[in-house]
Design an enzyme around this catalytic site. Structure first.
Site, PDB file in Angstrom:
ATOM      1  N   ASP A  26       0.805  -1.221   0.000  1.00  0.00           N
ATOM      2  CA  ASP A  26       0.000   0.000   0.000  1.00  0.00           C
ATOM      3  C   ASP A  26       0.836   1.268   0.000  1.00  0.00           C
ATOM      4  O   ASP A  26       0.285   2.365  -0.134  1.00  0.00           O
ATOM      5  CB  ASP A  26      -0.931   0.011   1.219  1.00  0.00           C
ATOM      6  N   SER A 163      -2.841  -8.899   6.981  1.00  0.00           N
ATOM      7  CA  SER A 163      -3.867  -8.157   6.243  1.00  0.00           C
ATOM      8  C   SER A 163      -5.055  -7.908   7.167  1.00  0.00           C
ATOM      9  O   SER A 163      -5.395  -8.752   8.006  1.00  0.00           O
ATOM     10  CB  SER A 163      -4.335  -8.939   5.007  1.00  0.00           C
TER      11      SER A 163
END
Length: 298
Positions: A26, A163
């Site tokens: 990200d 995650s």
């Protein structure tokens, strides 16, 4: 954040903790990775971050030499025309690479980390927490997983991919920090400490751990209420048996663990050669190391 929560598994490691390389898909300036960076450092570890300059979600195991930037990094976290790689102006342990997530961890392992650690490499690679889940069909395409697979397979360094189902990208300097980022950082630190406290070798060869957190909402806002469940990435209808635990030789899938509710976290033992579930003998090693942390689905 209670200190005993983060430090619960640390005393075995000694005062200096472990050399940990951090990455994600990200971007280096994403809030989740920075919250975890702070938590790992607070737990006594020596952490170097090397992540992509921009969001590289969905790029899997792509790897390409970085090219010079012409525009600022995500969230204006580096100026335009900054070159192919760079570091935070006041903290050389925070680094960006203008390429794919896998490229960023490769540079971290080969370049940034040895510079800071006097030629030594990382003892563990931690990827994420990813903004959003990486379950089953998403696993092969995830850059967060790609980082862990490269580290464990190509570089031979044990790796964990974290995650979180609570999504929504946020900048590193978001204030106040939302609970989801803090809780994921606390949980990931607890799990990292447990892996390290179990002793080296931390994981079997060609293995990474795929850890998926449920959403931080409702009753699931207190780290103490979360439960860790050993799972498998892909359904196992036609595969060999899994390690025997909780009265069965077939582990629940990641999706079934997350969908069961109850603040459950899926922990899958991944095969770094093909991004599927590792065989039973390697699952057994992880179960033996982390059995005290894990619980049954039912």
């Amino acid at each position: 954040m209670r200190a005993q929560f983060i430090l619960s598994a640390l005393p075995i490691l000694g005062a200096q903790g472990a050399r940990i390389l951090q990455s994600n898909d990200d971007g280096w300036a994403e809030l989740y990775i920075r919250s975890l960076n702070g938590a790992l450092n607070a737990a006594g570890h020596d952490v170097v971050l090397s992540a992509p300059a921009d969001n590289g979600s969905g790029t899997g195991s792509s790897d390409k030499e970085p090219s010079p930037r012409t525009d600022p990094c995500e969230y204006d976290s580096c100026p335009a025309n900054s070159g192919p790689v760079g570091s935070n102006a006041t903290n050389p342990r925070l680094n960006w690479v203008n390429s794919f997530p896998v490229t960023s961890v490769r540079y971290g392992i080969d370049t940034f980390a040895p510079q800071i650690w006097n030629g030594q490499g990382p003892e563990l690679v931690v990827s994420g927490p990813n903004v959003g889940s990486n379950l089953w069909l998403a696993v092969p395409f995830s850059g967060t997983v790609g980082v862990a697979v490269y580290s464990s397979h190509e570089a031979g360094i044990p790796a964990i991919a974290f995650s979180g189902a609570s999504d929504g990208n946020l900048a590193f300097n978001t204030s106040p920090v939302p609970a989801r980022s803090t809780v994921y950082a606390q949980l990931a630190t607890q799990f990292t400490n447990a892996v390290l406290a179990a002793g080296a070798p931390y994981l079997p060869e060609d293995v990474w751990l795929n850890v998926n957190f449920p959403k931080v909402e409702g009753d699931c806002t207190d780290p103490a209420k979360f439960k860790w469940v050993l799972s498998r990435i892909n359904p196992g209808v036609f595969s060999d048996k899994d390690v025997e635990t909780c009265g069965s030789d077939r582990l629940p899938t990641e999706n079934s663990v997350i969908n069961a509710g109850g603040c459950r976290i899926s922990v899958s033992v991944g095969d770094s050669t093909d991004k599927t579930t590792a065989p039973a003998e390697k699952q057994a090693v992880v179960l033996q190391k982390l059995g005290g942390l894990l619980s049954c689905l039912d």
